[in-house]
Design a protein around this motif. Structure first.
Motif, PDB file in Angstrom:
ATOM      1  N   ILE A  89       0.961  -2.390  -6.777  1.00 36.29           N
ATOM      2  CA  ILE A  89       0.516  -3.292  -5.705  1.00 36.29           C
ATOM      3  C   ILE A  89       0.317  -4.701  -6.256  1.00 36.29           C
ATOM      4  O   ILE A  89       0.753  -5.692  -5.646  1.00 36.29           O
ATOM      5  CB  ILE A  89      -0.784  -2.765  -5.061  1.00 36.29           C
ATOM      6  N   ARG A  90      -0.336  -4.815  -7.409  1.00 40.61           N
ATOM      7  CA  ARG A  90      -0.517  -6.140  -8.010  1.00 40.61           C
ATOM      8  C   ARG A  90       0.822  -6.798  -8.300  1.00 40.61           C
ATOM      9  O   ARG A  90       0.961  -8.020  -8.201  1.00 40.61           O
ATOM     10  CB  ARG A  90      -1.346  -6.012  -9.286  1.00 40.61           C
TER      11      ARG A  90
ATOM     12  N   ALA B 225      -6.214   4.466  -7.272  1.00 44.56           N
ATOM     13  CA  ALA B 225      -5.996   3.231  -8.029  1.00 44.56           C
ATOM     14  C   ALA B 225      -5.070   3.437  -9.218  1.00 44.56           C
ATOM     15  O   ALA B 225      -4.178   2.613  -9.482  1.00 44.56           O
ATOM     16  CB  ALA B 225      -7.337   2.668  -8.489  1.00 44.56           C
TER      17      ALA B 225
ATOM     18  N   ASP C  13      -9.621   2.034  -3.346  1.00 42.89           N
ATOM     19  CA  ASP C  13      -9.281   3.191  -4.177  1.00 42.89           C
ATOM     20  C   ASP C  13      -9.780   4.484  -3.531  1.00 42.89           C
ATOM     21  O   ASP C  13     -10.984   4.670  -3.343  1.00 42.89           O
ATOM     22  CB  ASP C  13      -9.929   3.002  -5.561  1.00 42.89           C
TER      23      ASP C  13
ATOM     24  N   TRP D 136      -0.524   3.224   0.342  1.00 42.80           N
ATOM     25  CA  TRP D 136       0.540   2.878  -0.597  1.00 42.80           C
ATOM     26  C   TRP D 136       1.191   4.149  -1.142  1.00 42.80           C
ATOM     27  O   TRP D 136       0.507   5.067  -1.586  1.00 42.80           O
ATOM     28  CB  TRP D 136      -0.039   2.058  -1.733  1.00 42.80           C
TER      29      TRP D 136
ATOM     30  N   SER E 170      -9.996  -6.166  -5.495  1.00 44.26           N
ATOM     31  CA  SER E 170      -9.389  -5.727  -6.747  1.00 44.26           C
ATOM     32  C   SER E 170      -8.007  -6.347  -6.969  1.00 44.26           C
ATOM     33  O   SER E 170      -7.432  -6.174  -8.049  1.00 44.26           O
ATOM     34  CB  SER E 170      -9.264  -4.193  -6.756  1.00 44.26           C
ATOM     35  N   LEU E 171      -7.473  -7.058  -5.984  1.00 40.56           N
ATOM     36  CA  LEU E 171      -6.200  -7.743  -6.184  1.00 40.56           C
ATOM     37  C   LEU E 171      -6.378  -9.155  -6.730  1.00 40.56           C
ATOM     38  O   LEU E 171      -5.391  -9.814  -7.067  1.00 40.56           O
ATOM     39  CB  LEU E 171      -5.405  -7.810  -4.869  1.00 40.56           C
TER      40      LEU E 171
ATOM     41  N   PHE F 276      -7.236  -3.878  -1.378  1.00 35.12           N
ATOM     42  CA  PHE F 276      -6.961  -2.512  -1.810  1.00 35.12           C
ATOM     43  C   PHE F 276      -8.262  -1.728  -1.941  1.00 35.12           C
ATOM     44  O   PHE F 276      -9.256  -2.239  -2.464  1.00 35.12           O
ATOM     45  CB  PHE F 276      -6.229  -2.501  -3.154  1.00 35.12           C
TER      46      PHE F 276
ATOM     47  N   CYS G 273      -1.555   3.539  -7.864  1.00 30.56           N
ATOM     48  CA  CYS G 273      -1.105   2.521  -6.906  1.00 30.56           C
ATOM     49  C   CYS G 273      -1.341   1.082  -7.348  1.00 30.56           C
ATOM     50  O   CYS G 273      -0.499   0.210  -7.096  1.00 30.56           O
ATOM     51  CB  CYS G 273      -1.802   2.738  -5.559  1.00 30.56           C
ATOM     52  N   LEU G 274      -2.468   0.817  -7.981  1.00 32.00           N
ATOM     53  CA  LEU G 274      -2.892  -0.568  -8.184  1.00 32.00           C
ATOM     54  C   LEU G 274      -1.908  -1.390  -9.015  1.00 32.00           C
ATOM     55  O   LEU G 274      -1.616  -2.537  -8.655  1.00 32.00           O
ATOM     56  CB  LEU G 274      -4.293  -0.607  -8.788  1.00 32.00           C
TER      57      LEU G 274
END
Length: 366
Positions: free
Chosen positions: A75-76, A68, A89, A31, A364-365, A87, A71-72
């Motif tokens: 992404i979410r 994370a 990390d 990502w 984690s999503l 995902f 990006c996280l």
């Protein structure tokens, strides 16, 4: 295809590098984030990667990597299906999964992941984090197949094409680059690739370099193997195109290649996109940088309706039963890559935590 003695040296092993169109477990992507070269067009880059992820996750799993904290949240925000998209990390330099991702081979019928050294396309760019992604994924238990350390050899996935039957298609400019494995010549490199992948028929192209290409002529920007002894290749385009002369030489070279049985290849010419130039720099746009899944082809397009359409129709000649999905990759070409460059597929059985085409681990999503 007997190429290597096993650990006990009692009998030779049989190796095979699967073709891209064979069944996948999942596709790996990284990502884009603020600490990559995408920071100046980050929203556009993320939209492009998200479109690729959504197209893939219709019928197979996707693994995304990145730090994370950077990006996280974004992404979410894409609303990906956590049953299809996972995902992981970890730190990354960039997004070119084709070149830092592990390559999967069959060894005596079982899968094995080959972890080659990635040095930023011949020491052009920082790659210290990306070079560790495959080993980190293995260490975290994300692979079901064992990993074979090949870090004594520099190799990028975009530089090798396989038909799944022992044939390698590659370019001399990349594989013989002095900043990759400069201590070896073609004979030594060919022997190494036969040992690692089981290649029994090796085809090297010496022409076709695209202006703006940082990879030293990766084969996946120029010519792609397809079923039934077929090669799809980048046409030379109009005479005024700055890549015309070199691609014309490559086309002539392709006509001289022969199959293992001595027959000419079936050659299918893809159109060459019109020149894309930004701030005086010609970018290496190509329709050859597509991704093949078992049922679909993800095709990079560049806002050129006539040629984008012609490229999609041309792919149907080689893959009549595949659906062609066009994805605008104009953002990716601004960093000198395209769709195939940001993806790496793993055959069925290579990745852990997948059952019936879905992720079964905690995600984690979720």
């Amino acid at each position: 295809m007997i190429t290597k003695m096993n650990e006990s040296n009692s009998f030779p092993s049989l190796r095979r590098f699967p073709a891209e169109w064979e069944r996948h477990d999942c596709v790996l992507l990284a990502w884009p984030h603020e600490e990559t070269d995408w920071n100046y067009i980050l929203p556009d880059a993320r939209r492009c990667i998200a479109e690729i992820v959504k197209a893939l996750s219709v019928d197979e799993c996707v693994m995304l990597v990145g730090p994370a904290e950077l990006c996280l949240p974004s992404i979410r925000g894409q609303g990906f299906d956590p049953k299809r998209v996972k995902f992981v990390d970890m730190p990354t330099n960039d997004t070119w999964a084709r070149d830092f991702g592990a390559l999967t081979v069959e060894v005596d019928g079982s899968l094995r992941l080959l972890d080659f050294k990635f040095n930023g396309w011949g020491l052009k760019f920082a790659a210290d984090k990306d070079n560790l992604i495959s080993s980190r994924l293995a260490g975290l238990g994300h692979f079901a197949a064992p990993m074979e350390n090949r870090l004594n050899f520099v190799l990028e996935g975009g530089s090798v094409e396989s038909d799944g039957e022992g044939t390698l298609l590659t370019t001399a400019e990349c594989l013989l680059s002095p900043n990759r494995n400069g201590q070896w010549g073609r004979e030594e490199i060919s022997a190494y690739l036969a040992d690692a992948f089981g290649f029994t028929h090796q085809l090297f192209l010496y022409h076709g370099a695209l202006l703006g290409d940082d990879t030293d002529s990766h084969i996946d920007t120029l010519a792609r193997l397809a079923p039934h002894d077929t090669i799809l290749y980048c046409g030379a385009g109009e005479p005024e195109n700055p890549n015309h002369a070199e691609l014309l030489k490559m086309q002539e070279e392709l006509t001289t290649l022969r199959t293992p049985t001595g027959m000419p290849y079936n050659l299918i010419e893809l159109p060459l996109p019109d020149k894309i130039e930004i701030d005086g720099e010609v970018l290496p746009a190509t329709y050859a940088n597509f991704l093949i899944t078992p049922t679909r082809i993800l095709l990079p397009v560049y806002g050129q309706p006539r040629k984008d359409f012609l490229a999609a129709q041309t792919l149907k000649i080689a893959f009549p039963d595949h659906e062609v999905v066009a994805i605008d990759c104009t953002p990716l070409i601004r960093q000198h890559g395209s769709l195939h460059c940001v993806t790496m597929q793993f055959p069925v059985g290579a990745v852990a935590g997948i059952e019936n085409g879905m992720w079964i681990e905690n995600n984690s999503l979720d």
